[in-house]
Design an enzyme around this catalytic site. Structure first.
Site, PDB file in Angstrom:
ATOM      1  N   ASN A 136      12.065 -10.948 -30.884  1.00  0.00           N
ATOM      2  CA  ASN A 136      11.778 -12.333 -30.513  1.00  0.00           C
ATOM      3  C   ASN A 136      11.449 -12.351 -29.016  1.00  0.00           C
ATOM      4  O   ASN A 136      12.243 -12.744 -28.172  1.00  0.00           O
ATOM      5  CB  ASN A 136      12.969 -13.241 -30.837  1.00  0.00           C
ATOM      6  CG  ASN A 136      12.616 -14.706 -30.742  1.00  0.00           C
ATOM      7  OD1 ASN A 136      11.616 -15.083 -30.142  1.00  0.00           O
ATOM      8  ND2 ASN A 136      13.460 -15.535 -31.338  1.00  0.00           N
ATOM      9  N   ASN A 138       9.329 -14.030 -27.094  1.00  0.00           N
ATOM     10  CA  ASN A 138       9.275 -15.297 -26.355  1.00  0.00           C
ATOM     11  C   ASN A 138      10.673 -15.763 -25.961  1.00  0.00           C
ATOM     12  O   ASN A 138      10.896 -16.179 -24.820  1.00  0.00           O
ATOM     13  CB  ASN A 138       8.573 -16.384 -27.174  1.00  0.00           C
ATOM     14  CG  ASN A 138       7.086 -16.149 -27.297  1.00  0.00           C
ATOM     15  OD1 ASN A 138       6.482 -15.455 -26.475  1.00  0.00           O
ATOM     16  ND2 ASN A 138       6.482 -16.719 -28.329  1.00  0.00           N
ATOM     17  N   TYR A 143      15.098 -16.469 -21.990  1.00  0.00           N
ATOM     18  CA  TYR A 143      16.487 -16.266 -21.554  1.00  0.00           C
ATOM     19  C   TYR A 143      16.557 -15.485 -20.241  1.00  0.00           C
ATOM     20  O   TYR A 143      17.376 -15.785 -19.374  1.00  0.00           O
ATOM     21  CB  TYR A 143      17.303 -15.558 -22.638  1.00  0.00           C
ATOM     22  CG  TYR A 143      17.439 -16.356 -23.907  1.00  0.00           C
ATOM     23  CD1 TYR A 143      17.749 -17.705 -23.878  1.00  0.00           C
ATOM     24  CD2 TYR A 143      17.256 -15.761 -25.147  1.00  0.00           C
ATOM     25  CE1 TYR A 143      17.867 -18.451 -25.048  1.00  0.00           C
ATOM     26  CE2 TYR A 143      17.381 -16.492 -26.322  1.00  0.00           C
ATOM     27  CZ  TYR A 143      17.682 -17.831 -26.261  1.00  0.00           C
ATOM     28  OH  TYR A 143      17.803 -18.554 -27.411  1.00  0.00           O
ATOM     29  N   LYS A 145      14.311 -15.540 -17.899  1.00  0.00           N
ATOM     30  CA  LYS A 145      13.918 -16.518 -16.877  1.00  0.00           C
ATOM     31  C   LYS A 145      15.087 -17.444 -16.523  1.00  0.00           C
ATOM     32  O   LYS A 145      15.206 -17.881 -15.381  1.00  0.00           O
ATOM     33  CB  LYS A 145      12.730 -17.332 -17.398  1.00  0.00           C
ATOM     34  CG  LYS A 145      12.204 -18.365 -16.449  1.00  0.00           C
ATOM     35  CD  LYS A 145      11.005 -19.070 -17.062  1.00  0.00           C
ATOM     36  CE  LYS A 145      10.531 -20.203 -16.185  1.00  0.00           C
ATOM     37  NZ  LYS A 145       9.444 -20.950 -16.807  1.00  0.00           N
TER      38      LYS A 145
END
Length: 173
Positions: A136, A138, A143, A145
């Site tokens: 996953n 994206n 997270y 970021k």
């Protein structure tokens, strides 16, 4: 962004919680998994008896995210013995954080993460953690970021398919 409100789920919300849980989980993972494994997982994870038990667990908290009159997502948090595993001392687990597909990329995920951190601070926790599927990408980027760091991993079973979740941790003190 609409006016946002976090509403704690009650036992009376069981049917609504089950429906949004299944909808958002399928939207997120159905394409990458077989129908048989998806069904097996959903039948177990979102069984009414299991959700009812989770709703009645003192150290677990479910919330709906409302944007105006619409429920756009939900959040499940665990502390103490309700956590699915012991990752860090004095921590809060974000077990589920999902936004409905039509409402993604509107800042709602950020809002839910910030709400989880506020709950952790209110409970005098020093960190928050979550698991995210290794593929996953994206979610992993989001997270990262938001300040989460990978500290571990564990196996997660989608039906009979063993998958890997990365364990991400964020210190909040």
């Amino acid at each position: 962004m609409n006016q946002l409100e976090l509403i704690q789920c009650k036992v009376e919300d069981l049917a609504k919680l089950k429906a949004i849980g299944i909808e958002t989980y399928k939207d997120t993972f159905e394409v990458q998994n077989t129908p048989e494994n998806m069904k097996a997982y959903l039948d177990t994870a979102y069984a009414e008896s299991k959700l009812l038990e989770e709703l009645q667990t003192a150290d677990s908290f479910f919330y709906f995210l409302q944007a105006g009159a619409q429920t756009v997502g939900y959040l499940k948090l665990n502390v103490n013995q309700a956590q699915t595993e012991e990752i860090a001392e004095n921590s809060l687990e974000i077990e589920r954080i999902y936004i409905r597909k039509a409402h993604c990329r509107k800042g709602y995920g950020r809002y839910l993460l910030q709400a989880a951190e506020e709950k952790a601070r209110a409970l005098e926790k020093s960190s928050v953690w979550l698991g995210v599927w290794e593929y996953n990408l994206n979610a992993r980027a989001f997270y990262e970021k938001m300040g989460f760091k990978r500290v571990s991993q564990h196996a997660f079973f989608m039906g009979d398919d063993e998958q890997i979740d990365f364990i991400l941790l964020k210190n909040i003190v």
